[in-house]
Motif scaffolding. Structure first.
Motif, PDB file in Angstrom:
ATOM      1  N   ALA A  64      -3.160  -0.950   8.212  1.00 42.96           N
ATOM      2  CA  ALA A  64      -2.186  -1.677   7.404  1.00 42.96           C
ATOM      3  C   ALA A  64      -2.616  -3.130   7.199  1.00 42.96           C
ATOM      4  O   ALA A  64      -2.449  -3.687   6.108  1.00 42.96           O
ATOM      5  CB  ALA A  64      -0.812  -1.620   8.073  1.00 42.96           C
ATOM      6  N   LYS A 110      -3.084   2.499  13.045  1.00 40.79           N
ATOM      7  CA  LYS A 110      -2.190   2.223  11.920  1.00 40.79           C
ATOM      8  C   LYS A 110      -2.020   0.722  11.706  1.00 40.79           C
ATOM      9  O   LYS A 110      -1.967   0.253  10.559  1.00 40.79           O
ATOM     10  CB  LYS A 110      -0.827   2.876  12.176  1.00 40.79           C
ATOM     11  CG  LYS A 110      -0.862   4.403  12.141  1.00 40.79           C
ATOM     12  CD  LYS A 110       0.506   4.981  12.458  1.00 40.79           C
ATOM     13  CE  LYS A 110       0.480   6.504  12.408  1.00 40.79           C
ATOM     14  NZ  LYS A 110       1.811   7.088  12.742  1.00 40.79           N
ATOM     15  N   TYR A 170       0.831  -1.199   0.000  1.00 41.02           N
ATOM     16  CA  TYR A 170       0.000   0.000   0.000  1.00 41.02           C
ATOM     17  C   TYR A 170       0.868   1.253   0.000  1.00 41.02           C
ATOM     18  O   TYR A 170       2.078   1.199   0.275  1.00 41.02           O
ATOM     19  CB  TYR A 170      -0.920   0.010   1.225  1.00 41.02           C
ATOM     20  CG  TYR A 170      -0.182  -0.153   2.534  1.00 41.02           C
ATOM     21  CD1 TYR A 170       0.445   0.919   3.170  1.00 41.02           C
ATOM     22  CD2 TYR A 170      -0.082  -1.420   3.138  1.00 41.02           C
ATOM     23  CE1 TYR A 170       1.136   0.747   4.357  1.00 41.02           C
ATOM     24  CE2 TYR A 170       0.616  -1.597   4.323  1.00 41.02           C
ATOM     25  CZ  TYR A 170       1.221  -0.506   4.926  1.00 41.02           C
ATOM     26  OH  TYR A 170       1.916  -0.676   6.103  1.00 41.02           O
ATOM     27  N   THR A 171       0.228   2.370  -0.313  1.00 40.19           N
ATOM     28  CA  THR A 171       0.852   3.682  -0.214  1.00 40.19           C
ATOM     29  C   THR A 171       0.024   4.523   0.747  1.00 40.19           C
ATOM     30  O   THR A 171      -1.200   4.590   0.611  1.00 40.19           O
ATOM     31  CB  THR A 171       0.904   4.377  -1.582  1.00 40.19           C
ATOM     32  OG1 THR A 171       1.648   3.557  -2.493  1.00 40.19           O
ATOM     33  CG2 THR A 171       1.571   5.750  -1.475  1.00 40.19           C
ATOM     34  N   VAL A 172       0.665   5.142   1.731  1.00 40.62           N
ATOM     35  CA  VAL A 172      -0.047   5.964   2.703  1.00 40.62           C
ATOM     36  C   VAL A 172      -0.009   7.413   2.245  1.00 40.62           C
ATOM     37  O   VAL A 172       1.064   7.977   1.998  1.00 40.62           O
ATOM     38  CB  VAL A 172       0.574   5.849   4.110  1.00 40.62           C
ATOM     39  CG1 VAL A 172      -0.241   6.663   5.112  1.00 40.62           C
ATOM     40  CG2 VAL A 172       0.641   4.383   4.550  1.00 40.62           C
ATOM     41  N   ASP A 206      -5.437   9.605   7.066  1.00 40.08           N
ATOM     42  CA  ASP A 206      -4.375   8.850   6.405  1.00 40.08           C
ATOM     43  C   ASP A 206      -5.043   7.785   5.546  1.00 40.08           C
ATOM     44  O   ASP A 206      -5.771   6.917   6.066  1.00 40.08           O
ATOM     45  CB  ASP A 206      -3.431   8.209   7.421  1.00 40.08           C
ATOM     46  CG  ASP A 206      -2.507   9.229   8.066  1.00 40.08           C
ATOM     47  OD1 ASP A 206      -2.477  10.384   7.596  1.00 40.08           O
ATOM     48  OD2 ASP A 206      -1.829   8.876   9.051  1.00 40.08           O
ATOM     49  N   TYR A 207      -4.787   7.861   4.256  1.00 37.07           N
ATOM     50  CA  TYR A 207      -5.417   6.982   3.279  1.00 37.07           C
ATOM     51  C   TYR A 207      -4.422   5.908   2.847  1.00 37.07           C
ATOM     52  O   TYR A 207      -3.362   6.215   2.316  1.00 37.07           O
ATOM     53  CB  TYR A 207      -5.886   7.821   2.091  1.00 37.07           C
ATOM     54  CG  TYR A 207      -6.215   7.085   0.820  1.00 37.07           C
ATOM     55  CD1 TYR A 207      -6.790   5.807   0.836  1.00 37.07           C
ATOM     56  CD2 TYR A 207      -5.988   7.668  -0.427  1.00 37.07           C
ATOM     57  CE1 TYR A 207      -7.092   5.141  -0.336  1.00 37.07           C
ATOM     58  CE2 TYR A 207      -6.293   7.021  -1.606  1.00 37.07           C
ATOM     59  CZ  TYR A 207      -6.835   5.755  -1.564  1.00 37.07           C
ATOM     60  OH  TYR A 207      -7.140   5.093  -2.725  1.00 37.07           O
ATOM     61  N   TYR A 208      -4.765   4.640   3.117  1.00 35.55           N
ATOM     62  CA  TYR A 208      -3.941   3.506   2.727  1.00 35.55           C
ATOM     63  C   TYR A 208      -4.432   3.035   1.357  1.00 35.55           C
ATOM     64  O   TYR A 208      -5.420   2.306   1.236  1.00 35.55           O
ATOM     65  CB  TYR A 208      -4.032   2.390   3.768  1.00 35.55           C
ATOM     66  CG  TYR A 208      -3.277   2.705   5.043  1.00 35.55           C
ATOM     67  CD1 TYR A 208      -2.168   1.960   5.424  1.00 35.55           C
ATOM     68  CD2 TYR A 208      -3.663   3.765   5.866  1.00 35.55           C
ATOM     69  CE1 TYR A 208      -1.469   2.247   6.590  1.00 35.55           C
ATOM     70  CE2 TYR A 208      -2.965   4.069   7.030  1.00 35.55           C
ATOM     71  CZ  TYR A 208      -1.877   3.308   7.381  1.00 35.55           C
ATOM     72  OH  TYR A 208      -1.179   3.603   8.535  1.00 35.55           O
ATOM     73  N   ALA A 224      -5.239  -3.205   4.577  1.00 32.73           N
ATOM     74  CA  ALA A 224      -4.653  -2.946   3.267  1.00 32.73           C
ATOM     75  C   ALA A 224      -3.929  -4.176   2.729  1.00 32.73           C
ATOM     76  O   ALA A 224      -3.995  -4.471   1.528  1.00 32.73           O
ATOM     77  CB  ALA A 224      -3.697  -1.754   3.357  1.00 32.73           C
TER      78      ALA A 224
END
Length: 385
Positions: free
Chosen positions: A169, A165, A116-118, A138-140, A172
């Protein structure tokens, strides 16, 4: 790693290293000074052997107790007599409505991970009951071509955002996009009753605006929006589930209703400190505080629970919880109509042992619920043809 077959799930957690650390801290006796004499090395070896044996005995006891506890979950299915939620009164809807707006969203990349990209998303709240403030998320972001199901993660009341978090994660890695809506630190400072009402109203409005951002993004599957929260996040999840129809599935862990009772009697350190301040300032007892808040506080989850669809909810409660008392979690369950519920054999804080299980159970529930939505859509499409 310790692998435990638990209620149909395999739970993996690194317990041995943790338990060894715990036993070293709590089971290791403090050694007396070693006299300097000819057999010093033999004495030290003997004492070390005694310490190791004692530590191992404690490790065995703690590990055994942990494994027994991990095998003691109970699950209550959805109440067979449940017939669906009540219609939300227009007065309730109007309380949480706000004018449509198009804020400016600032987006920046924070982290690039394997799965994923945060990205940090920030915008100014368009409706402010308390005070003007930004909303940070914060968008995962997960790779994929089509619209992706998304889980909105609501953090605990205080402390670091480690757990939020961790779960974001974890979702995700399982292919769900995730969005953490960060809490507003100033909301914790509310100590007047009207402030408390305004803060809970603002909390709902903030999260509805977060859902507005999700609704504006093509990469999200708008029919598969989940909500996940633990402790204070779980309480907020129950409120939002009842008050926003865009939520398809909710997992609320360690939540409860009757916030007046929690404020007046909870054993949580921060709540006790705030309670003591209120009692001293107003020269009242905890029982009097409970009656005042119960009478005046408007936005308790119990008040809105009948409007939530229990068929789309999973509760996770802790049997020995004294922070959000277990019987208040069960009271919330009854008001909701008896949703599917998992009961952990822990307290509020010791539920940390179940983090891998909670993550797995939540992801499984979301996957099951979203699959039901897909089947319903396919059936509707076939009927139209």
């Amino acid at each position: 790693n310790v692998r435990i077959w638990h209620g149909g799930y395999i739970v993996q957690t690194k317990l041995l290293h943790t338990l060894n650390s715990v036993t070293y801290c709590f089971a290791r006796p403090y050694p007396p000074p070693v006299p300097m004499r000819a057999n010093t090395s033999r004495t030290i070896k003997a004492r070390r052997a005694g310490v190791d044996q004692g530590g191992m005995r404690w490790a065995t006891v703690i590990l055994g107790a942990t494994l027994v506890g991990l095998g003691g979950c109970a699950r209550l299915p959805l109440d067979r007599d449940y017939r669906g939620p009540e219609s939300t009164p227009s007065q309730v809807r109007s309380t949480f409505d706000y004018p449509e707006a198009t804020p400016t969203y600032a987006i920046e990349t924070l982290e690039q991970a394997r799965h994923y990209t945060v990205r940090r998303v920030e915008f100014d709240s368009q409706v402010n009951v308390v005070e003007p403030h930004p909303i940070r998320m914060d968008y995962y972001d997960v790779p994929g071509d089509g619209p992706t199901p998304v889980i909105v993660v609501l953090p605990i009341l205080g402390g670091p955002t480690f757990f939020a978090k961790h779960f974001a994660a974890g979702f995700a890695r399982r292919g769900f996009a995730a969005v953490i809506v960060h809490r507003q630190s100033q909301y914790k400072d509310a100590d007047q009753l009207q402030q408390l009402n305004d803060v809970f109203l603002q909390i709902v409005l903030d999260h509805r605006q977060a859902l507005d951002w999700i609704a504006s993004r093509d990469e999200f599957d708008q029919d598969r929006i989940g909500l996940f929260g633990i402790s204070a996040g779980g309480i907020k999840s129950c409120l939002l589930h009842a008050l926003d129809d865009r939520i398809d599935a909710t997992v609320a862990a360690l939540a409860g209703g009757d916030l007046a009772y929690i404020l007046a009697y909870s054993k949580e350190k921060g709540i006790r400190k705030r309670r003591r301040k209120i009692l001293d300032e107003h020269d009242i007892t905890a029982d009097e505080l409970y009656e005042i808040v119960r009478r005046e506080f408007k936005h308790d989850p119990l008040n809105y629970a009948p409007y939530a669809d229990a068929r789309r909810m999973l509760l996770i409660l802790a049997r020995f919880d004294r922070i959000v008392p277990y019987h208040k979690g069960m009271e919330l369950r009854r008001r909701l109509g008896g949703p599917d519920t998992i009961i952990l054999p822990t307290g509020h804080l010791t539920a940390i042992l179940y983090v891998p299980y909670i993550e797995h159970a939540a992801a499984a529930y979301f996957r099951k619920r979203f699959a039901q939505v897909e089947r319903t859509e396919e059936a509707v499409g076939s009927a139209e043809e």
